[in-house]
Design an enzyme around this catalytic site. Sequence first.
Site, short mmCIF file in Angstrom:
data_model
loop_
_atom_site.label_atom_id
_atom_site.label_comp_id
_atom_site.label_asym_id
_atom_site.label_seq_id
_atom_site.Cartn_x
_atom_site.Cartn_y
_atom_site.Cartn_z
N SER A 263 22.76 -0.74 49.67
CA SER A 263 22.87 -2.18 49.34
C SER A 263 24.33 -2.50 49.10
O SER A 263 25.13 -1.62 48.76
CB SER A 263 22.08 -2.49 48.07
OG SER A 263 22.87 -2.14 46.92
N ASP A 264 24.68 -3.78 49.26
CA ASP A 264 26.00 -4.15 48.81
C ASP A 264 25.96 -4.21 47.27
O ASP A 264 24.89 -4.13 46.65
CB ASP A 264 26.42 -5.50 49.42
CG ASP A 264 27.93 -5.65 49.41
OD1 ASP A 264 28.46 -6.45 50.21
OD2 ASP A 264 28.60 -4.97 48.60
N TRP A 265 27.14 -4.40 46.68
CA TRP A 265 27.27 -4.29 45.22
C TRP A 265 26.35 -5.28 44.51
O TRP A 265 26.54 -6.49 44.61
CB TRP A 265 28.72 -4.56 44.85
CG TRP A 265 29.04 -4.34 43.41
CD1 TRP A 265 28.46 -4.94 42.34
CD2 TRP A 265 30.03 -3.45 42.87
NE1 TRP A 265 29.00 -4.50 41.18
CE2 TRP A 265 29.97 -3.59 41.46
CE3 TRP A 265 30.94 -2.58 43.41
CZ2 TRP A 265 30.80 -2.85 40.61
CZ3 TRP A 265 31.78 -1.86 42.56
CH2 TRP A 265 31.69 -1.99 41.19
#
Length: 723
Positions: A263-265
Amino acid sequence: MRAVELQDLLAKMTRQEKINQLLQLAAGFYIDLDAVTGPIEEMGLTEEMIDNAGTVLGISGAADVIQTQKKYLAKNRLGIPLIFMADVIHGYKTIFPIPLALGSSWNTALAEETARISALESAVSGLHVTFSPMVDLVRDPRWGRVMESTGEDAFLNAELAKAFVRGYQGTDLTLDVERVAACVKHFAAYGAPVAGREYNTVNMSERQLREAYLPGYQAALNEGAKLVMTAFNTVDGVPATANQWLMRDLLRKEWNFDGVLISDWGAVKELVPHGVASDEKEAAILALKAGVDIEMMTMCYLNHLEDALEAGEIAENLVDEAVLRILNLKNDLGLFENPYRGADVQREQELVLSDAHRESARKAAEESIVLLKNSGILPLASQQKIALIGPGAESKDILGAWSWQGESEKAISLAEGLRKYVPVEQLMIAKGCEVLTAGSQTEVAEALEIAEAADVIILALGENSDMSGEAASRSDIHLPQVQLDLFKQLKKLGKPIVVTLFNGRPLDISELSQSTEVAAIVEAWFPGTEGGNALANILMGAINPSAKLSMSFPYNVGQVPVYYNPDNTGRPEVGRSADEKYVSKYLDIPNEALYPFGFGLSYTSFSYSDLQISTTKLTPSETLKIHVTVKNTGNIIGKEIVQLYIRDVVGEVVRPVKELKGYQKIELAANEEQVITFTLSENELCYVHQDLSFKSDTGEFHVMVGPSSHDDGLLKTSFTFIN
Ligand code: GLC
């Protein structure tokens, strides 16, 4: 380790260890570093969670990585090593031009070399994975992350994406410990936020998504990229991080991707504010069902998967699959046999920011700087008296927003570059203003004074590096007013002005472009560690500029999105009389961009002639050969990017007025001419139909070859594709 051993290892892991393996933490939880690239919240972590997280982002430095891995392994019950990941977007310590600049080089060998060096410096500094290449197609300069993209064209983006992956990963990632795994991002279509506003909704049909936005990611994966990162945005109403159609049906089933999806942050937890998850537990369930293996920097998995499993709300095999993909990646990286991989203090000291790497960075910048306007004043002569004015004159803020380990103080400024050519008494320098704040009366007076005394003014303008990149959308893409005010005062002096730009996006530079006092405009982007040397080499003529825009410059923000290949519409302006009212046009500006995709000038000139095609009737089994003669009609050697476009005149769905299908960057001596050959086959004629099938139609096709996407310079012919 063999696959069966990985299965055995998985079988030995407790449920908590498995869930913990899915967590990625930032550096600060392992060593005291501030590696924030997203909203770090109070996460309520325990020592045990930190000791069992599967991966970490933002730790580098061979000594730190070795120490961290040693400490980690000493506590990890099964001896499963950490993966060290980070954002090495266009260089580790040696910073190359931003990707939007490298996109303007149209040079895949160069792109690959910059990635190879980035990987080498990263790997000896202990890194295993880079969150690059970012291959989001972009058509909206309001969005700050256009600087990270290679531009507006699917074909060029795909070619460059493949080159970056090759450079990062090499041919044997397990044995070649001085390469890093590539993580292609942000899946998908993050580059098309409504209104260019960061993190905003993305609205488009699946057909357009497949036609324009997906090819770059697919090309990177076909080249072997090991990881994919989810985008923050929604895709057709469902956040990418929870989007089972996008991640399971398309990415994993249709594209057969079985690598790690990270996932992105914070993107897993953000499913709650997105409004598709009522709480973090539901967010965890949705993300895991979508096939997200690693949750970056939030704790939905860690805090809720155990309960979800207990309650039968999620199947255990989904956790096992995710853990196994992470173990596979660790195995592909050879970490079970050598958990320190390429980390090497000695090699780090020898290689990082070496002169050889600086040389490569300078060459990359020279090939990425675009000459947009030149009345003939460039190249400058070293005996001229030069007034170097503006916030970019001595600035070292030229690395760009995603230069992480890059050190601005080690960058070469334009002034330093020019000093190599111009005697100190002939190079007068006065800033005149900052990027965003006006100069004092004294500072302005000083600038005007040296301008008066000079033969030519170099006016170095642009953005701060934090005005583009993530969370840096701008609704107004002019240069800051204080800079335009300074320009207006200098303009009154009637001296020739050479404008140079350090910026991370196409800007509205209409005023400069249309001013007769502006004798030249040089787009240097954020050119990296050697930027000042590269720009000076171009301004003083040691290097003949060859770059061409990979993203259009609009007349103004009202024209956005403007790109070279729109649909024709039912009332095209082209071919109609200028005073015809009811056509698709503006009342106040042309339809085309101020500076279009593929445009860039040289200190020499090139002619195009004798466009020939091998047949006017092409069958599916044949290949069309296209020949054109290109001549260097000037008196110095130069590089030219010869571009091939096609147009499918009648399709089942409307087709763009042109599509880039090939290019060649050639070098010709003065008066030298060369016959350039392109080939086209049925595959290049295919497109996504209404039923989403990728296939060709019979019928008429236009073939266009020239120096840019602008109609004026293109030679045209046509053929019919027949069954
Ligand atoms: C950021 C960016 C992403 C980056 C990640 C890790 O929010 O969106 O591109 O790789 O966080 O720093």
